[in-house]
Motif scaffolding. Structure first.
Motif, short mmCIF file in Angstrom:
data_model
loop_
_atom_site.label_atom_id
_atom_site.label_comp_id
_atom_site.label_asym_id
_atom_site.label_seq_id
_atom_site.Cartn_x
_atom_site.Cartn_y
_atom_site.Cartn_z
N THR A 1 35.41 53.82 9.88
CA THR A 1 35.64 53.14 11.16
C THR A 1 36.61 51.97 10.99
OG1 THR A 1 33.61 51.83 10.90
CG2 THR A 1 33.47 53.84 12.24
N GLY A 2 36.60 51.35 9.81
CA GLY A 2 37.57 50.27 9.55
C GLY A 2 38.99 50.79 9.59
N LEU A 3 39.22 51.94 8.96
CA LEU A 3 40.55 52.54 8.99
C LEU A 3 40.94 52.94 10.41
CD1 LEU A 3 43.01 53.53 7.43
CD2 LEU A 3 41.81 55.68 7.03
N PHE A 4 40.00 53.55 11.13
CA PHE A 4 40.25 53.92 12.52
C PHE A 4 40.64 52.68 13.35
CE2 PHE A 4 38.77 54.01 16.89
CZ PHE A 4 39.48 55.09 17.39
N LEU A 5 39.90 51.59 13.16
CA LEU A 5 40.18 50.37 13.94
C LEU A 5 41.57 49.81 13.64
CD1 LEU A 5 36.67 48.68 13.75
CD2 LEU A 5 37.80 49.59 15.81
N LEU A 6 42.01 49.90 12.40
CA LEU A 6 43.36 49.42 12.08
C LEU A 6 44.43 50.27 12.75
CD1 LEU A 6 43.04 48.39 8.33
CD2 LEU A 6 43.17 46.90 10.34
N VAL A 7 44.25 51.57 12.73
CA VAL A 7 45.21 52.46 13.40
C VAL A 7 45.18 52.22 14.91
CG1 VAL A 7 45.76 54.88 13.90
CG2 VAL A 7 45.13 54.20 11.58
N TYR A 8 43.98 52.08 15.46
CA TYR A 8 43.84 51.80 16.88
C TYR A 8 44.50 50.46 17.24
CZ TYR A 8 42.04 50.27 21.29
OH TYR A 8 41.96 49.78 22.56
N ALA A 9 44.35 49.46 16.38
CA ALA A 9 44.96 48.15 16.64
C ALA A 9 46.47 48.27 16.77
CB ALA A 9 44.59 47.16 15.53
N LEU A 10 47.08 49.12 15.96
CA LEU A 10 48.53 49.35 16.07
C LEU A 10 48.88 49.98 17.41
CD1 LEU A 10 49.34 50.64 12.48
CD2 LEU A 10 49.96 48.43 13.48
N ALA A 11 48.07 50.95 17.84
CA ALA A 11 48.32 51.60 19.13
C ALA A 11 48.12 50.61 20.28
CB ALA A 11 47.39 52.81 19.30
N ALA A 12 47.09 49.79 20.20
CA ALA A 12 46.84 48.80 21.26
C ALA A 12 47.97 47.78 21.32
CB ALA A 12 45.49 48.11 21.04
N ALA A 13 48.47 47.36 20.16
CA ALA A 13 49.60 46.42 20.13
C ALA A 13 50.85 47.07 20.73
CB ALA A 13 49.87 45.97 18.69
N TRP A 14 51.05 48.35 20.44
CA TRP A 14 52.19 49.07 21.02
C TRP A 14 52.08 49.06 22.55
CZ3 TRP A 14 52.42 53.48 24.02
CH2 TRP A 14 53.69 54.02 24.22
N MET A 15 50.87 49.35 23.06
CA MET A 15 50.67 49.34 24.52
C MET A 15 50.89 47.95 25.10
SD MET A 15 47.40 51.80 25.15
CE MET A 15 46.82 52.39 23.58
N ALA A 16 50.45 46.94 24.39
CA ALA A 16 50.59 45.56 24.88
C ALA A 16 52.05 45.16 25.02
CB ALA A 16 49.87 44.59 23.94
N ARG A 17 52.92 45.73 24.19
CA ARG A 17 54.35 45.38 24.20
C ARG A 17 55.14 46.12 25.26
NH1 ARG A 17 57.22 43.71 19.31
NH2 ARG A 17 58.77 44.99 20.32
N ARG A 18 54.63 47.19 25.78
CA ARG A 18 55.38 48.04 26.72
C ARG A 18 55.53 47.40 28.08
NH1 ARG A 18 57.76 49.21 23.68
NH2 ARG A 18 56.99 50.16 21.86
N GLN A 19 56.73 47.58 28.63
CA GLN A 19 57.01 47.18 30.01
C GLN A 19 57.68 48.36 30.69
OE1 GLN A 19 56.04 44.56 31.69
NE2 GLN A 19 55.00 43.82 29.85
N PRO A 20 57.14 48.93 31.70
CA PRO A 20 55.89 48.51 32.33
C PRO A 20 54.69 48.90 31.47
CG PRO A 20 56.68 50.50 33.38
CD PRO A 20 57.73 50.09 32.38
N THR A 21 53.57 48.28 31.78
CA THR A 21 52.33 48.55 31.06
C THR A 21 51.94 50.02 31.24
OG1 THR A 21 51.67 46.29 31.55
CG2 THR A 21 49.96 47.77 30.79
N PRO A 22 51.59 50.72 30.17
CA PRO A 22 51.20 52.13 30.28
C PRO A 22 49.78 52.26 30.86
CG PRO A 22 51.06 51.42 28.00
CD PRO A 22 51.63 50.27 28.78
N ARG A 23 49.70 52.24 32.17
CA ARG A 23 48.43 52.18 32.88
C ARG A 23 47.51 53.35 32.53
NH1 ARG A 23 47.99 48.89 37.06
NH2 ARG A 23 46.72 50.38 38.22
N THR A 24 48.05 54.55 32.45
CA THR A 24 47.21 55.70 32.15
C THR A 24 46.60 55.56 30.76
OG1 THR A 24 48.54 57.11 33.58
CG2 THR A 24 47.18 58.22 31.93
N LEU A 25 47.40 55.15 29.79
CA LEU A 25 46.89 54.97 28.43
C LEU A 25 45.83 53.87 28.38
CD1 LEU A 25 50.09 55.29 26.23
CD2 LEU A 25 48.21 56.92 26.46
N ILE A 26 46.03 52.81 29.13
CA ILE A 26 45.03 51.74 29.14
C ILE A 26 43.74 52.23 29.80
CG2 ILE A 26 44.49 49.43 30.03
CD1 ILE A 26 47.45 48.73 29.48
N GLY A 27 43.85 53.09 30.79
CA GLY A 27 42.65 53.70 31.36
C GLY A 27 41.90 54.53 30.32
#
Length: 140
Positions: free
Chosen positions: A49-75
């Motif tokens: 789960t630690g490894l999963f969380l690190l990979v997920y953190a990268l994906a969440a940071a990618w979403m946070a940087r996007r403009q416009p915000t990827p609403r479907t992915l955040i859902g």
């Protein structure tokens, strides 16, 4: 303007999600054995789960940087966060693991954090969409 309707609200929530997952994942990987001894959680579960969380953190940071915000992915992320909370509850409720009091606290803390994040993500999605719907109706 409400803080929830701010154009930056969702990206801030996603940065928070990314940071919390990166910190938790890094701790679980860096201190797998001591955490396993303290919590009663199996070391492979903590490492996986630690490894999963690190990979997920990268994906969440990618979403946070996007403009416009990827609403479907955040859902999808909000639903995933609720799933993580349910999995935490199921892990504790099942009684299959010899979880210590510290382990229960570790798992419950994760569940609470992801439920709060999911609620903030849903709130941000609803509130950021409302002005757009109102503008469409006014233009019609």
């Amino acid at each position: 303007m409400s803080i929830f309707a701010s154009p930056r609200f969702l990206s801030r929530v996603m940065w928070t999600d990314a940071a919390s997952c990166a910190a938790t994942g890094a701790l679980q990987l860096a201190a797998t054995q001591p955490l396993a001894a303290l919590t009663g959680l199996p070391a492979p579960l903590l490492a996986g789960t630690g490894l999963f969380l690190l990979v997920y953190a990268l994906a969440a940071a990618w979403m946070a940087r996007r403009q416009p915000t990827p609403r479907t992915l955040i859902g999808v992320v909000a639903v995933g966060n609720l799933g993580w909370a349910l999995a935490c509850g199921a892990l504790l409720w099942s009684g299959r693991l010899p979880v210590t009091a510290w382990g229960a606290a570790w798992v419950l803390a994760q569940a609470v954090v992801v439920v709060v994040l999911a609620e903030l993500q849903w709130t941000g999605l609803r509130r950021s969409r409302a002005p757009l719907q109102g503008a469409r109706h006014a233009a019609a």
